[in-house]
Design an enzyme around this catalytic site. Structure first.
Site, PDB file in Angstrom:
ATOM      1  N   LYS A  27       0.841  -1.206   0.000  1.00 40.28           N
ATOM      2  CA  LYS A  27       0.000   0.000   0.000  1.00 40.28           C
ATOM      3  C   LYS A  27       0.877   1.257   0.000  1.00 40.28           C
ATOM      4  CE  LYS A  27      -2.321  -0.917   3.816  1.00 40.28           C
ATOM      5  NZ  LYS A  27      -1.792  -2.243   4.258  1.00 40.28           N
ATOM      6  N   ARG A 103      -9.846   0.836   8.315  1.00 40.27           N
ATOM      7  CA  ARG A 103      -9.364  -0.491   8.651  1.00 40.27           C
ATOM      8  C   ARG A 103     -10.402  -1.290   9.431  1.00 40.27           C
ATOM      9  NH1 ARG A 103      -3.782   0.321   8.417  1.00 40.27           N
ATOM     10  NH2 ARG A 103      -2.419  -1.363   9.043  1.00 40.27           N
ATOM     11  N   ARG A 142      11.973  -5.548   5.728  1.00 39.05           N
ATOM     12  CA  ARG A 142      11.573  -4.252   5.190  1.00 39.05           C
ATOM     13  C   ARG A 142      12.336  -3.122   5.894  1.00 39.05           C
ATOM     14  NH1 ARG A 142       5.321  -2.423   4.900  1.00 39.05           N
ATOM     15  NH2 ARG A 142       5.421  -2.342   7.169  1.00 39.05           N
ATOM     16  N   ARG A 175      10.990  -0.590  11.007  1.00 43.50           N
ATOM     17  CA  ARG A 175       9.867  -0.258  11.882  1.00 43.50           C
ATOM     18  C   ARG A 175       9.794  -1.207  13.068  1.00 43.50           C
ATOM     19  NH1 ARG A 175       4.750   0.406   8.097  1.00 43.50           N
ATOM     20  NH2 ARG A 175       3.851  -0.686   9.873  1.00 43.50           N
ATOM     21  N   ARG A 186      -0.365  -8.568  13.369  1.00 41.73           N
ATOM     22  CA  ARG A 186      -0.956  -7.610  12.419  1.00 41.73           C
ATOM     23  C   ARG A 186      -1.720  -8.337  11.321  1.00 41.73           C
ATOM     24  NH1 ARG A 186       4.253  -4.898  10.892  1.00 41.73           N
ATOM     25  NH2 ARG A 186       3.100  -3.882   9.218  1.00 41.73           N
TER      26      ARG A 186
HETATM   27  P1  ADP Z   1       0.786  -1.880   7.689  1.00 43.05           P
HETATM   28  O1  ADP Z   1      -0.313  -1.654   6.707  1.00 43.05           O
HETATM   29  O2  ADP Z   1       2.070  -2.285   7.057  1.00 43.05           O
HETATM   30  O3  ADP Z   1       0.407  -2.743   8.845  1.00 43.05           O
HETATM   31  P2  ADP Z   1       0.502   0.884   8.686  1.00 43.05           P
HETATM   32  O4  ADP Z   1       1.635   1.839   8.606  1.00 43.05           O
HETATM   33  O5  ADP Z   1      -0.666   1.118   7.807  1.00 43.05           O
HETATM   34  O6  ADP Z   1       1.168  -0.524   8.414  1.00 43.05           O
HETATM   35  O7  ADP Z   1      -0.030   0.792  10.197  1.00 43.05           O
HETATM   36  C1  ADP Z   1       0.826   0.551  11.278  1.00 43.05           C
HETATM   37  C2  ADP Z   1       0.012   0.439  12.561  1.00 43.05           C
HETATM   38  O8  ADP Z   1      -0.659   1.675  12.824  1.00 43.05           O
HETATM   39  C3  ADP Z   1      -1.099  -0.591  12.524  1.00 43.05           C
HETATM   40  O9  ADP Z   1      -0.635  -1.894  12.850  1.00 43.05           O
HETATM   41  C4  ADP Z   1      -2.047  -0.035  13.592  1.00 43.05           C
HETATM   42  O10 ADP Z   1      -1.573  -0.316  14.893  1.00 43.05           O
HETATM   43  C5  ADP Z   1      -1.949   1.456  13.394  1.00 43.05           C
HETATM   44  N1  ADP Z   1      -2.985   1.939  12.434  1.00 43.05           N
HETATM   45  C6  ADP Z   1      -2.790   2.411  11.180  1.00 43.05           C
HETATM   46  N2  ADP Z   1      -3.937   2.739  10.589  1.00 43.05           N
HETATM   47  C7  ADP Z   1      -4.925   2.468  11.470  1.00 43.05           C
HETATM   48  C8  ADP Z   1      -6.341   2.570  11.449  1.00 43.05           C
HETATM   49  N3  ADP Z   1      -6.998   3.021  10.363  1.00 43.05           N
HETATM   50  N4  ADP Z   1      -7.030   2.192  12.568  1.00 43.05           N
HETATM   51  C9  ADP Z   1      -6.388   1.748  13.653  1.00 43.05           C
HETATM   52  N5  ADP Z   1      -5.059   1.598  13.734  1.00 43.05           N
HETATM   53  C10 ADP Z   1      -4.321   1.958  12.677  1.00 43.05           C
END
Ligand code: ADP
Ligand code: ZN
Length: 225
Positions: A27, A103, A142, A175, A186
């Site tokens: 993404k 999400r 990554r 990260r 996750r």
């Molecule tokens: P990835 O898609 O690789 O898991 P992101 O950078 O999108 O990584 O998200 C990292 C973390 O941030 C998620 O595991 C979650 O804890 C939090 N997060 C991100 N977006 C949301 C969301 N829309 N709602 C709740 N938590 C979120």
């Protein structure tokens, strides 16, 4: 969505997009391409949280407790944060790509309300799909740029100089939530809580499923087709 006359050879690229998909599906890479090529504003909830953490804000401190365990940040604060971003008047001009939001189905419903208020509709929701093994492989190893957001991989796409970004020479970092136990959590959260968001959008005509296992260029072409 705009209707094209049948004889028009080129599709109009989408201006308001949501990217959904499991962690590591690409993404971030895709929203970077959409920004670069179409000038869309990228709104990545994960990035915004990481920025808040870096700035040591109250929101950042709170979010970190969840993020470090691979759990979702609660809906209330997440929705408020993203709604604020979407209310930026420039968004109407630039268009946007939402990466990592919504999400949960609650967040998807809240997004509908915000966009209704703003009199903007979504052109497309893209579900990026790849086999599970590929995801784990991609996340383990990554590495990201602290400044420009470019993403590398220790095996598949190493930077020319270790620990330094090819594009902007800034330091690279791993990260904290890219540790194996957290990666598993996750992925579990994705199937339990985020997969229903795809079903939510499948009920409207905006959903497009895209096979994201053949590299960024092919994925990009599929999104713009
Ligand atoms: P990835 O898609 O690789 O898991 P992101 O950078 O999108 O990584 O998200 C990292 C973390 O941030 C998620 O595991 C979650 O804890 C939090 N997060 C991100 N977006 C949301 C969301 N829309 N709602 C709740 N938590 C979120
Ligand atoms: Zn960089």
């Amino acid at each position: 969505m705009s209707q094209l006359p049948a004889d028009q050879p080129h599709a109009i690229p989408p201006r308001r997009l949501v990217l959904v998909g499991p962690p590591g599906v690409g993404k971030g890479t895709m929203s970077a391409l959409l920004k670069e090529r179409l000038g869309l504003r990228t709104l990545s909830s994960g990035e915004i949280f990481r920025h808040e953490i870096e700035m040591q804000t109250d929101l950042g401190r709170m979010a970190k407790r969840y993020i470090d365990h691979g759990e979702l940040v609660p809906n209330g604060v997440t929705i408020e944060m993203m709604s604020k971003q979407l209310h930026d008047p420039q968004i109407k001009q630039s268009g946007f790509v939402l990466d990592g939001f919504p999400r949960t189905v609650k967040q998807a419903e809240a997004l509908d309300e915000v966009l209704f208020e703003l009199e903007q509709g979504l052109d497309k929701v893209v579900s990026l799909e790849v086999p599970q093994e590929v995801i784990v492989q991609r996340l383990t190893g990554r590495i990201g740029c602290t400044k420009c957001g470019e993403i590398y991989h220790s095996k598949n796409k190493p930077p020319k100089r270790e620990g330094v970004c090819d594009r902007c020479n800034s330091p690279l970092f791993v990260r904290e939530d890219d540790r194996p136990e957290t990666i598993r959590e996750r992925i579990r959260v994705f199937w339990e809580t985020t997969a229903p968001v795809i079903e939510y959008y499948a009920k409207t005509s905006t959903l497009q499923r895209v096979d994201a296992s053949h590299g960024p260029e092919n994925t990009y072409a599929a999104i713009c087709s």
